[in-house]
Motif scaffolding. Structure first.
Motif, PDB file in Angstrom:
ATOM      1  N   ARG A  58       0.136  12.348  33.208  1.00 51.22           N
ATOM      2  CA  ARG A  58       0.653  11.674  34.407  1.00 51.22           C
ATOM      3  C   ARG A  58       1.026  10.233  34.089  1.00 51.22           C
ATOM      4  O   ARG A  58       2.042   9.730  34.560  1.00 51.22           O
ATOM      5  CB  ARG A  58      -0.393  11.707  35.516  1.00 51.22           C
ATOM      6  CG  ARG A  58      -0.541  13.047  36.147  1.00 51.22           C
ATOM      7  CD  ARG A  58      -1.478  12.987  37.342  1.00 51.22           C
ATOM      8  NE  ARG A  58      -2.042  14.306  37.539  1.00 51.22           N
ATOM      9  CZ  ARG A  58      -3.315  14.577  37.657  1.00 51.22           C
ATOM     10  NH1 ARG A  58      -4.197  13.610  37.638  1.00 51.22           N
ATOM     11  NH2 ARG A  58      -3.737  15.798  37.808  1.00 51.22           N
ATOM     12  N   ALA A  59       0.199   9.578  33.289  1.00 48.67           N
ATOM     13  CA  ALA A  59       0.524   8.214  32.861  1.00 48.67           C
ATOM     14  C   ALA A  59       1.777   8.214  31.989  1.00 48.67           C
ATOM     15  O   ALA A  59       2.601   7.296  32.078  1.00 48.67           O
ATOM     16  CB  ALA A  59      -0.652   7.610  32.093  1.00 48.67           C
ATOM     17  N   LEU A  60       1.935   9.248  31.167  1.00 45.14           N
ATOM     18  CA  LEU A  60       3.160   9.377  30.369  1.00 45.14           C
ATOM     19  C   LEU A  60       4.374   9.501  31.273  1.00 45.14           C
ATOM     20  O   LEU A  60       5.382   8.822  31.069  1.00 45.14           O
ATOM     21  CB  LEU A  60       3.059  10.579  29.433  1.00 45.14           C
ATOM     22  CG  LEU A  60       4.333  10.960  28.677  1.00 45.14           C
ATOM     23  CD1 LEU A  60       4.820   9.826  27.790  1.00 45.14           C
ATOM     24  CD2 LEU A  60       4.102  12.234  27.871  1.00 45.14           C
ATOM     25  N   ALA A  61       4.281  10.361  32.289  1.00 47.27           N
ATOM     26  CA  ALA A  61       5.409  10.533  33.213  1.00 47.27           C
ATOM     27  C   ALA A  61       5.719   9.229  33.940  1.00 47.27           C
ATOM     28  O   ALA A  61       6.894   8.877  34.125  1.00 47.27           O
ATOM     29  CB  ALA A  61       5.095  11.644  34.217  1.00 47.27           C
ATOM     30  N   ALA A  62       4.690   8.488  34.334  1.00 42.43           N
ATOM     31  CA  ALA A  62       4.918   7.207  35.022  1.00 42.43           C
ATOM     32  C   ALA A  62       5.558   6.191  34.088  1.00 42.43           C
ATOM     33  O   ALA A  62       6.495   5.481  34.489  1.00 42.43           O
ATOM     34  CB  ALA A  62       3.591   6.671  35.560  1.00 42.43           C
ATOM     35  N   SER A  63       5.101   6.131  32.844  1.00 46.71           N
ATOM     36  CA  SER A  63       5.693   5.166  31.911  1.00 46.71           C
ATOM     37  C   SER A  63       7.123   5.564  31.547  1.00 46.71           C
ATOM     38  O   SER A  63       7.986   4.698  31.393  1.00 46.71           O
ATOM     39  CB  SER A  63       4.838   5.023  30.654  1.00 46.71           C
ATOM     40  OG  SER A  63       4.843   6.208  29.899  1.00 46.71           O
ATOM     41  N   MET A 114       4.928   4.452  26.074  1.00 48.19           N
ATOM     42  CA  MET A 114       5.537   5.785  26.129  1.00 48.19           C
ATOM     43  C   MET A 114       5.248   6.569  24.855  1.00 48.19           C
ATOM     44  O   MET A 114       4.864   7.745  24.919  1.00 48.19           O
ATOM     45  CB  MET A 114       7.050   5.664  26.335  1.00 48.19           C
ATOM     46  CG  MET A 114       7.458   5.243  27.720  1.00 48.19           C
ATOM     47  SD  MET A 114       9.199   4.766  27.897  1.00 48.19           S
ATOM     48  CE  MET A 114      10.064   6.066  27.110  1.00 48.19           C
ATOM     49  N   LEU A 115       5.412   5.931  23.710  1.00 44.58           N
ATOM     50  CA  LEU A 115       5.164   6.618  22.449  1.00 44.58           C
ATOM     51  C   LEU A 115       3.685   6.957  22.292  1.00 44.58           C
ATOM     52  O   LEU A 115       3.335   8.090  21.930  1.00 44.58           O
ATOM     53  CB  LEU A 115       5.649   5.760  21.272  1.00 44.58           C
ATOM     54  CG  LEU A 115       5.431   6.360  19.891  1.00 44.58           C
ATOM     55  CD1 LEU A 115       6.157   7.694  19.749  1.00 44.58           C
ATOM     56  CD2 LEU A 115       5.872   5.388  18.821  1.00 44.58           C
ATOM     57  N   SER A 116       2.819   6.015  22.570  1.00 50.39           N
ATOM     58  CA  SER A 116       1.379   6.253  22.419  1.00 50.39           C
ATOM     59  C   SER A 116       0.894   7.362  23.349  1.00 50.39           C
ATOM     60  O   SER A 116       0.138   8.250  22.931  1.00 50.39           O
ATOM     61  CB  SER A 116       0.606   4.971  22.714  1.00 50.39           C
ATOM     62  OG  SER A 116       1.007   3.951  21.851  1.00 50.39           O
ATOM     63  N   LEU A 117       1.319   7.323  24.593  1.00 51.41           N
ATOM     64  CA  LEU A 117       0.884   8.339  25.547  1.00 51.41           C
ATOM     65  C   LEU A 117       1.444   9.717  25.201  1.00 51.41           C
ATOM     66  O   LEU A 117       0.756  10.729  25.373  1.00 51.41           O
ATOM     67  CB  LEU A 117       1.288   7.937  26.969  1.00 51.41           C
ATOM     68  CG  LEU A 117       0.480   6.798  27.575  1.00 51.41           C
ATOM     69  CD1 LEU A 117       1.156   6.277  28.846  1.00 51.41           C
ATOM     70  CD2 LEU A 117      -0.943   7.246  27.858  1.00 51.41           C
TER      71      LEU A 117
END
Length: 164
Positions: A3-8, A95-98
């Motif tokens: 979800r954090a990936l989608a938000a970022s 984005m890359l890290s997540l």
């Protein structure tokens, strides 16, 4: 984490696409980055969220989730390394890290046996026509001609050692 990936992805892609003065590289590269950001925003993030929702009911959605995370990781690398340094650098790093963390987490929790059962019953094996018009009945190397099969086998054995 996804979800954090989608938000970022949504925040970074929207800013990259909608803020025209953000990118300072050559026009062709700016257009490419903006187009990539648009596709990440309207296809990548919704596909990720949809796969996350469907993953509880479908093993195949887990594969879509994994593939979408890999797609977003690939494009995060492009935004991070192929665009000139800008105000969104830390968001691109996030984005890359997540995305890499999501891939690692999904792979660690993937139920391989149930996934294999799901796909083994629906996967078609046997004769099929290659793009060159020749038929192949090999299930181990479908579509490969004997000479290329031998070449790949020799190359693999020389590189990694013979199996067994």
């Amino acid at each position: 984490m996804s979800r954090a990936l989608a938000a970022s992805v949504a925040a970074g892609s929207a800013a990259t696409f909608f803020l025209p003065g953000l990118l300072s590289g050559p026009e062709a590269m700016n257009g490419s980055a903006r187009g990539t950001a648009l596709i990440m925003l309207i296809v990548g993030a919704p596909a990720l969220l949809g796969a996350m929702l469907l993953a509880r009911r479908s093993d195949r959605a887990v594969i879509v989730w994994l593939g979408t995370s890999a797609y977003l990781a690939y494009n995060a690398v492009m935004l991070l390394l192929a665009t000139p340094f800008n105000q969104l650098f830390l968001l691109y790093v996030a984005m890359l890290s997540l995305s890499l963390a999501a891939i690692a987490t999904l792979c660690a929790h993937l139920d391989v046996t149930s996934l294999a059962k799901c796909f083994a019953t629906n996967t078609q094996y046997g004769a099929w026509r290659s793009p060159w018009g020749r038929s192949s009945t090999s299930t181990r190397w479908p579509g490969c001609e004997p000479s290329s099969r031998r070449w790949v086998t020799r190359l693999t054995h020389r590189s990694f050692g013979a199996p067994g």
